[in-house]
Scaffold this motif. Structure first.
Motif, PDB file in Angstrom:
ATOM      1  N   ASP A 275      -3.130 -16.848  -5.289  1.00 46.15           N
ATOM      2  CA  ASP A 275      -2.550 -17.866  -4.424  1.00 46.15           C
ATOM      3  C   ASP A 275      -3.618 -18.930  -4.101  1.00 46.15           C
ATOM      4  O   ASP A 275      -4.741 -18.595  -3.741  1.00 46.15           O
TER       5      ASP A 275
ATOM      6  N   LEU B 173      -5.037   7.131 -10.030  1.00 45.68           N
ATOM      7  CA  LEU B 173      -3.891   7.648  -9.264  1.00 45.68           C
ATOM      8  C   LEU B 173      -2.946   6.520  -8.860  1.00 45.68           C
ATOM      9  O   LEU B 173      -3.395   5.423  -8.535  1.00 45.68           O
ATOM     10  N   ILE B 174      -1.651   6.824  -8.834  1.00 43.95           N
ATOM     11  CA  ILE B 174      -0.706   5.837  -8.306  1.00 43.95           C
ATOM     12  C   ILE B 174      -0.458   6.124  -6.825  1.00 43.95           C
ATOM     13  O   ILE B 174      -0.789   7.190  -6.327  1.00 43.95           O
ATOM     14  N   ASN B 175       0.090   5.139  -6.142  1.00 46.86           N
ATOM     15  CA  ASN B 175       0.460   5.289  -4.723  1.00 46.86           C
ATOM     16  C   ASN B 175      -0.704   5.754  -3.839  1.00 46.86           C
ATOM     17  O   ASN B 175      -0.525   6.614  -2.974  1.00 46.86           O
TER      18      ASN B 175
ATOM     19  N   GLU C  63       8.365   2.008   4.042  1.00 43.38           N
ATOM     20  CA  GLU C  63       8.099   3.114   3.112  1.00 43.38           C
ATOM     21  C   GLU C  63       8.651   2.804   1.725  1.00 43.38           C
ATOM     22  O   GLU C  63       8.252   3.406   0.739  1.00 43.38           O
TER      23      GLU C  63
ATOM     24  N   PHE D 100       2.312  11.774   3.460  1.00 46.63           N
ATOM     25  CA  PHE D 100       1.072  11.580   2.711  1.00 46.63           C
ATOM     26  C   PHE D 100       0.146  12.783   2.888  1.00 46.63           C
ATOM     27  O   PHE D 100       0.188  13.466   3.898  1.00 46.63           O
TER      28      PHE D 100
ATOM     29  N   ARG E  96       6.154   9.776   7.175  1.00 42.97           N
ATOM     30  CA  ARG E  96       5.170   9.830   6.082  1.00 42.97           C
ATOM     31  C   ARG E  96       4.763  11.262   5.785  1.00 42.97           C
ATOM     32  O   ARG E  96       4.426  12.016   6.685  1.00 42.97           O
TER      33      ARG E  96
ATOM     34  N   ASN F  46      -2.611  -8.453   2.035  1.00 52.21           N
ATOM     35  CA  ASN F  46      -2.967  -9.484   3.021  1.00 52.21           C
ATOM     36  C   ASN F  46      -4.295  -9.204   3.692  1.00 52.21           C
ATOM     37  O   ASN F  46      -5.125 -10.088   3.846  1.00 52.21           O
ATOM     38  N   ASN F  47      -4.439  -7.947   4.128  1.00 53.52           N
ATOM     39  CA  ASN F  47      -5.637  -7.565   4.876  1.00 53.52           C
ATOM     40  C   ASN F  47      -6.903  -7.751   4.047  1.00 53.52           C
ATOM     41  O   ASN F  47      -7.963  -8.055   4.581  1.00 53.52           O
TER      42      ASN F  47
ATOM     43  N   ASN G 234       0.724   0.403  -6.953  1.00 54.44           N
ATOM     44  CA  ASN G 234       1.082   0.465  -5.524  1.00 54.44           C
ATOM     45  C   ASN G 234      -0.097   0.900  -4.655  1.00 54.44           C
ATOM     46  O   ASN G 234       0.042   1.724  -3.765  1.00 54.44           O
TER      47      ASN G 234
ATOM     48  N   ASP H 194      -2.474   5.800  -0.795  1.00 55.45           N
ATOM     49  CA  ASP H 194      -2.024   5.274   0.490  1.00 55.45           C
ATOM     50  C   ASP H 194      -3.189   5.074   1.443  1.00 55.45           C
ATOM     51  O   ASP H 194      -4.301   5.535   1.187  1.00 55.45           O
TER      52      ASP H 194
ATOM     53  N   THR I 211       8.488  -4.116  -2.559  1.00 52.07           N
ATOM     54  CA  THR I 211       7.293  -4.943  -2.380  1.00 52.07           C
ATOM     55  C   THR I 211       7.607  -6.415  -2.642  1.00 52.07           C
ATOM     56  O   THR I 211       8.181  -6.748  -3.674  1.00 52.07           O
TER      57      THR I 211
ATOM     58  N   SER J 150      -0.012  -3.288  -8.890  1.00 47.69           N
ATOM     59  CA  SER J 150       0.671  -3.753  -7.679  1.00 47.69           C
ATOM     60  C   SER J 150      -0.029  -3.222  -6.433  1.00 47.69           C
ATOM     61  O   SER J 150      -0.705  -2.191  -6.474  1.00 47.69           O
ATOM     62  N   PHE J 151       0.129  -3.976  -5.357  1.00 47.79           N
ATOM     63  CA  PHE J 151      -0.448  -3.592  -4.066  1.00 47.79           C
ATOM     64  C   PHE J 151       0.650  -3.607  -3.012  1.00 47.79           C
ATOM     65  O   PHE J 151       1.606  -4.374  -3.117  1.00 47.79           O
ATOM     66  N   ALA J 152       0.470  -2.790  -1.982  1.00 46.22           N
ATOM     67  CA  ALA J 152       1.379  -2.895  -0.840  1.00 46.22           C
ATOM     68  C   ALA J 152       1.047  -4.186  -0.094  1.00 46.22           C
ATOM     69  O   ALA J 152      -0.103  -4.613  -0.026  1.00 46.22           O
ATOM     70  N   ASP J 153       2.105  -4.773   0.432  1.00 48.89           N
ATOM     71  CA  ASP J 153       2.048  -6.086   1.055  1.00 48.89           C
ATOM     72  C   ASP J 153       0.980  -6.282   2.136  1.00 48.89           C
ATOM     73  O   ASP J 153       0.176  -7.208   2.077  1.00 48.89           O
ATOM     74  N   ILE J 154       1.010  -5.400   3.130  1.00 50.08           N
ATOM     75  CA  ILE J 154       0.130  -5.615   4.290  1.00 50.08           C
ATOM     76  C   ILE J 154      -1.325  -5.409   3.869  1.00 50.08           C
ATOM     77  O   ILE J 154      -2.211  -6.173   4.231  1.00 50.08           O
TER      78      ILE J 154
ATOM     79  N   CYS K 137      -0.507   1.524  -0.145  1.00 55.44           N
ATOM     80  CA  CYS K 137       0.777   1.647   0.552  1.00 55.44           C
ATOM     81  C   CYS K 137       0.578   2.443   1.837  1.00 55.44           C
ATOM     82  O   CYS K 137      -0.407   3.138   2.004  1.00 55.44           O
ATOM     83  N   GLY K 138       1.537   2.307   2.732  1.00 57.57           N
ATOM     84  CA  GLY K 138       1.440   3.031   3.989  1.00 57.57           C
ATOM     85  C   GLY K 138       1.182   2.114   5.150  1.00 57.57           C
ATOM     86  O   GLY K 138       1.855   1.098   5.296  1.00 57.57           O
TER      87      GLY K 138
END
Ligand code: SF4
Lengths: 474, 201
Positions: free
Chosen positions: B163, B16-18, A227, A433, A431, B109-110, B76, B20, A199, B102-106, B79-80
């Motif tokens: 930011d 929960l972690i991750n 991923e 998931f 994936r 942004n969204n 996280n 998605d 990340t 933490s967050f997944a990048d996209i 994610c996905g």
């Protein structure tokens, strides 16, 4: 000049504007579009009276929703899916962008046809409203997934607002052992770094084992950079890259080819470039792997057993409990004893010709286990045609696989190709998931060769046991 | 875009972690060609049982959290996939702020493109907010973007980073495309120069 990474170089070559706080405007060379994440963006353009700034750099294809059955020319039954594909037909026409409709033999998964048609070239910036855009990084292009608002932004301005990511080097040294493939590399990296390990980074994959991979294998590796949490994955272009690109419909020709080649050859990280994070894995240490849980980081060599949740730490203990519950697995069960119901070979991770060759090599002269459902969904119409020409389609069909038309299919099950609740699948996609391949469906990720081996035995299987011993060094 | 300045509301704990994007909004709901109406399908597979009825165990189905506007989540988050349907569904449900380590990048942004504030905090502070959120409907937190602080129901204050450009856009409700359109001359001259340097593109 200070030393730069490949990512730095591509970034610098596309920087339109940088504000004091680092917010940057990046020029986009190729914008790939599919039917699921674009309708709202085109609608936004219509509502504001905006146009597509660079239609000649914008390429659209329907892939997620399309049926992959042989009779698909008769249309899409599901109304919502049909509306989405029809919306793309119309948007492509209205806005004058390149388009490969379902009826076109060149149609396929967006990340497969971009490289196939020569749209993806080294040193480019490539975006798509799809996280697996990272695939195109195999060409040494900076490629990442964006959301629909960003799709609209790129359509209108041909730029993207970005902040620069950090540089991460993933080095795979030495040689791979027999039976180990690009998929095992990329899953093993995620197993080591975790799904959030990348990340904020752009990964560059390097090392002998990466150099040794074909372009197809490199695409498999970069495909799953996301991923691991990374914004993009890159591999510096080399002779293999140029060889792959040369002569493709949209690759440069003549003097332009020479000019392009000159620049492409400079596209590598400087020796003393700075890396914010480095991960090194010995190629010899990578085994054929499978996933056991519901995150791509839940990966182990096929010779291992289902892990106990207590062997993890922090939030992962609960996550692993939940995953085993969802997957219907008990800690301590050898992975190779897990029985499967379905095999899916395809997706933008492993739907290319080399993947089909690898699976067919295992299946040759063999039969799919009784009662098992097995399907091959080529990544594009052209991959499909080539596989038919090479006789691979016959091997699959004789083994008992369904031989499908191109699309995303059971990778995300938006079309009718879905798992039933509790159904267990050996899949070559990316994936695992919860619910990814259908509500309650259970996914084990692996390489095409491993999926083929599982198809024969009906359980997760170490492909090395099926390889011809005479091909192996004594 | 809807402005985000200050929010006082109920926070729902989702440890929960991750988590998605397939969990946030499964693919069968991606077939829409609209941005709205996805809130009822947020967390669909966790929220509803196989027969379509509500799963009483899921946090957002519990009376205390049905009107939650803040989500406290495990590592996280998001994610996905790049599907913006995930933040659309979250927003449509009524959640405007998500806190995680933490967050997944996209996904991150969204969120900003849709008037949602994702906040990254260290584990201890997320744990603290998680405990606060577990206290239910009477425990209202305040998120103040201007001062970059979260105030717990006990009055404890936690600062967060954001930011500066994104903060500005959120607080003013600015549309990115409009902002970039103002730089059209710079884009034009970049295109001219790139045409010279890389005519094959
Ligand atoms: S094949 Fe799967 S991962 Fe690839 S673009 Fe299609 S749905 Fe996404």
């Amino acid at each position: 000049m200070s030393p730069k990474t490949l990512y730095d170089k591509i970034w610098d070559a596309h920087l339109v504007h940088e504000a004091e706080d680092g917010t940057s405007l990046l020029y986009i060379d190729r914008h790939l579009v599919h039917e699921v994440t674009s309708p709202q963006a085109f609608e936004g353009l219509r509502m504001t009276g905006r146009t597509v700034r660079a239609p000649d750099k914008t390429i659209a294809v329907p892939d997620h929703n399309v049926p992959t059955t042989l009779d698909r020319a008769k249309g899409i039954e599901n109304e919502e899916s049909r509306i989405q594909v029809e919306a793309l037909d119309k948007n492509a026409k209205d806005f004058g962008i390149h388009y490969y409709p379902v009826s076109d033999v060149r149609q396929g998964i967006v990340h497969i046809i971009g490289p196939e048609q020569g749209w993806t070239l080294p040193g480019m910036t490539v975006v798509c409203g799809d996280s697996h855009t990272a695939t195109h990084g195999a060409f040494g292009s900076l490629a990442h997934g964006i959301g629909t608002s960003e799709v609209e932004h790129v359509l209108a301005t041909q730029t993207l607002i970005q902040r620069k990511g950090k540089n991460m080097k993933v080095e795979i040294t030495g040689k791979l052992m027999p039976g180990v493939t690009a998929k095992d590399i990329t899953l093993s990296v995620i197993g080591k770094t975790g799904t959030a390990g990348g990340t904020g980074y752009v990964i560059e994959y390097m090392g002998e084992a990466i150099r040794d991979l074909s372009m197809e294998g490199r695409m498999t590796v970069c495909n799953m950079a996301i991923e691991g949490g990374a914004r993009a994955g890159l591999i510096a272009p080399d002779e293999k890259t140029f060889e792959y690109v040369k002569g493709r419909p949209h690759a440069p020709k003549g003097a332009q080819w020479e000019a392009a080649l000159n620049w492409w050859k400079t596209l590598k990280s400087d020796d003393d470039a700075h890396w914010d994070k480095v991960v090194t894995i010995r190629g010899e240490d990578i085994a054929p792997v499978v996933t056991w849980g519901t995150s791509p980081e839940d990966v182990l060599p096929i010779t291992a057993s289902v892990p106990a949740p207590e062997s993890f730490q922090g939030g992962k203990v609960d996550a692993a409990k939940r995953a085993l519950d969802y997957m219907g697995l008990k800690a301590g069960t050898p992975l190779s004893e897990i029985k499967i119901d379905t095999v899916f070979i395809g997706s933008c991770t492993n739907g290319r010709i080399e993947d089909l060759r690898a699976a067919a090599a295992i299946l040759m002269g063999k039969k799919v286990k009784d009662g098992l459902r097995a399907m091959v969904v080529p990544g594009s119409g052209l991959v499909r045609a080539q596989a038919e020409e090479e006789g691979l389609a016959d091997i699959f069909k004789e083994a008992g696989f369904e031989w499908r038309m191109a699309g995303c299919s059971m990778c995300l099950a938006m079309n009718p190709d879905q798992l039933a609740p509790g159904e267990r699948c050996a899949a070559t996609s990316n994936r695992n998931f919860e619910g990814r391949q259908g509500r309650g469906g259970r996914t084990h990720l692996m390489s095409p060769a491993m999926a083929a081996a599982a198809a024969i035995t009906g359980h997760l299987t170490d492909v090395r046991e099926m390889m011809q011993p005479e091909n192996e060094p004594a | 875009m809807e402005k985000f300045e200050k929010l006082t509301g109920i926070a729902a704990p989702l440890p929960l972690i991750n988590i998605d994007t397939d969990m946030i909004i499964p693919k069968q709901f991606l077939k829409t060609i609209k941005r709205s109406g996805l809130g009822v399908n947020l967390f669909d597979e966790m929220r509803y049982l196989d027969d379509g009825s509500e799963n009483p165990d899921f946090v957002l189905n519990q009376p205390a959290y049905r009107d939650a506007e803040i989500l406290i989540a495990g590592d996280n988050f998001g994610c996905g996939s790049s599907r913006e349907h995930a933040p659309w569904a979250i927003k449509d449900f009524g959640i405007r702020c998500i806190v995680s380590t933490s967050f997944a990048d996209i996904f991150f942004n969204n969120c900003f493109k849709n008037g949602i504030l994702p906040i990254v905090l260290p584990q201890e502070q997320v744990d603290l907010l998680m405990q606060d959120a577990e206290r239910g409907a009477n425990a209202r937190m305040e998120v103040d973007l201007a001062s970059q602080t979260i105030t717990t129901s006990d009055g404890e204050t936690i600062s967060f980073e954001v930011d500066s450009f994104r903060k500005h856009c959120l607080m003013e409700g600015l549309d990115d495309i409009g902002l970039t359109m103002a730089k059209v001359d710079a884009i034009g001259s970049f295109e001219k120069q790139a045409e010279q340097a890389r005519p094959w593109v």
